[in-house]
Design a protein around this motif. Structure first.
Motif, PDB file in Angstrom:
ATOM      1  N   UNK A 264       0.811  -1.209   0.000  1.00  0.00           N
ATOM      2  CA  UNK A 264       0.000   0.000   0.000  1.00  0.00           C
ATOM      3  C   UNK A 264       0.852   1.271   0.000  1.00  0.00           C
ATOM      4  N   UNK A 265       2.104   1.187   0.443  1.00  0.00           N
ATOM      5  CA  UNK A 265       2.957   2.360   0.480  1.00  0.00           C
ATOM      6  C   UNK A 265       3.188   2.925  -0.904  1.00  0.00           C
ATOM      7  N   UNK A 266       3.120   2.073  -1.914  1.00  0.00           N
ATOM      8  CA  UNK A 266       3.310   2.525  -3.295  1.00  0.00           C
ATOM      9  C   UNK A 266       2.359   3.665  -3.631  1.00  0.00           C
ATOM     10  N   UNK A 267       1.160   3.631  -3.055  1.00  0.00           N
ATOM     11  CA  UNK A 267       0.168   4.667  -3.366  1.00  0.00           C
ATOM     12  C   UNK A 267       0.609   6.027  -2.853  1.00  0.00           C
ATOM     13  N   UNK A 268       1.231   6.047  -1.681  1.00  0.00           N
ATOM     14  CA  UNK A 268       1.651   7.311  -1.086  1.00  0.00           C
ATOM     15  C   UNK A 268       2.755   7.977  -1.888  1.00  0.00           C
ATOM     16  N   UNK A 269       3.483   7.185  -2.664  1.00  0.00           N
ATOM     17  CA  UNK A 269       4.609   7.714  -3.420  1.00  0.00           C
ATOM     18  C   UNK A 269       4.290   7.932  -4.886  1.00  0.00           C
ATOM     19  N   UNK A 270       3.100   7.535  -5.325  1.00  0.00           N
ATOM     20  CA  UNK A 270       2.807   7.562  -6.759  1.00  0.00           C
ATOM     21  C   UNK A 270       1.894   8.699  -7.165  1.00  0.00           C
ATOM     22  N   UNK A 271       1.440   8.613  -8.412  1.00  0.00           N
ATOM     23  CA  UNK A 271       0.531   9.619  -8.942  1.00  0.00           C
ATOM     24  C   UNK A 271      -0.860   9.470  -8.289  1.00  0.00           C
ATOM     25  N   UNK A 272      -1.598  10.570  -8.278  1.00  0.00           N
ATOM     26  CA  UNK A 272      -2.959  10.579  -7.723  1.00  0.00           C
ATOM     27  C   UNK A 272      -2.991  10.122  -6.273  1.00  0.00           C
ATOM     28  N   UNK A 273      -1.910  10.386  -5.541  1.00  0.00           N
ATOM     29  CA  UNK A 273      -1.860   9.961  -4.138  1.00  0.00           C
ATOM     30  C   UNK A 273      -2.937  10.662  -3.313  1.00  0.00           C
ATOM     31  N   UNK A 274      -3.270  11.884  -3.677  1.00  0.00           N
ATOM     32  CA  UNK A 274      -4.285  12.622  -2.928  1.00  0.00           C
ATOM     33  C   UNK A 274      -5.648  11.945  -3.033  1.00  0.00           C
ATOM     34  N   UNK A 275      -5.993  11.461  -4.230  1.00  0.00           N
ATOM     35  CA  UNK A 275      -7.255  10.750  -4.407  1.00  0.00           C
ATOM     36  C   UNK A 275      -7.268   9.487  -3.563  1.00  0.00           C
TER      37      UNK A 275
END
Length: 253
Positions: free
Chosen positions: A153-164
């Protein structure tokens, strides 16, 4: 296509397995377990039971279900609910019908009567009864799974559209916030400016957020590292081991 839902018999078996596991792992309840499995089903990569079961309950499963037929029945109960959640969060169906609410969580309702009963049964102190919030246990299971598989799940915090991604998780978390809490007030002001949301509104919004997370991961799932494969030497080329022989006379045999 209408998603499959658990039958009464499947839910009873799932609840029974969770109840027995709770004797060895106090985190466990059917609601917590359902939230946990929901996060895995909505998560960044496909998992099978052999991978998630140890994180789900550690060694509690082996201690609780030592008899092989008993263990098989418990595994079947967990697998049946897991299969239903995977169907409800089928990415293709979610893309085809983005406005359809497919996820049907197993959530116990906490109203005044249920809180009073919990106090009478000694399950909670009277001063803490107001904190018993419908959906909170399910949310706790959901985020326990996110934490147990944090590397994914950490990948999301570092990737595009992390705010969404973060916004969708907040919609899930909001179900656990008691009415009147500062967190709920801030959430309602940001997302429900006209009127305060009901508990059903919050749960429905959380379910839609989980569905959106499942779709979000289709474009943002971690990619496996690219593996570089060196070309194999020709049969008449020198063997790369350094023997001085041709490859076909050495390691190419």
């Amino acid at each position: 296509m209408k998603p499959r839902d658990s039958t009464d018999q499947e839910i009873e078996a799932f609840q029974a397995a969770a109840s027995r596991l709770a004797g060895f792992d106090e985190r466990l309840s059917a609601e917590w377990a359902d939230g946990y499995l929901t996060a895995l089903a909505a998560g960044p990569r496909a998992l099978d039971m052999a991978e998630w079961l140890p994180a789900f309950c550690g060694d509690a499963f082996a201690r609780c279900f030592a008899d092989p037929p008993d263990a098989a029945a418990a595994e079947q109960a967990l697998a049946a609910r897991w299969a239903v959640l995977l169907d409800q969060l089928d990415a293709g169906e979610l893309l085809d019908s983005p406005d359809a609410l497919r996820l049907q969580p197993l959530i116990s309702v906490w109203d005044d009567e249920a809180r009073q009963r919990a106090v009478a049964d000694g399950d909670v102190a009277a001063e803490d009864a107001a904190l018993l919030t419908t959906g909170a246990e399910w949310v706790r299971g959901f985020f326990d799974a996110v934490n147990d598989f944090a590397a994914d799940w950490q990948h999301a915090a570092d990737g595009e559209d992390a705010e969404l991604h973060e916004t969708l998780l907040k919609h899930v978390a909001a179900v656990a916030w008691p009415d009147g809490s500062p967190e709920m007030a801030a959430h309602a002001a940001a997302h429900y400016p006209k009127e305060l949301p009901s508990r059903d509104d919050l749960i429905d919004e959380a379910c839609f957020a989980v569905q959106d997370l499942r779709v979000w991961w289709l474009d943002h799932a971690p990619r496996p590292p690219t593996r570089r494969v060196e070309p194999a030497p020709g049969r008449n080329d020198p063997c790369p081991c350094g023997s001085g022989k041709k490859f076909k006379k050495c390691h190419g045999q």
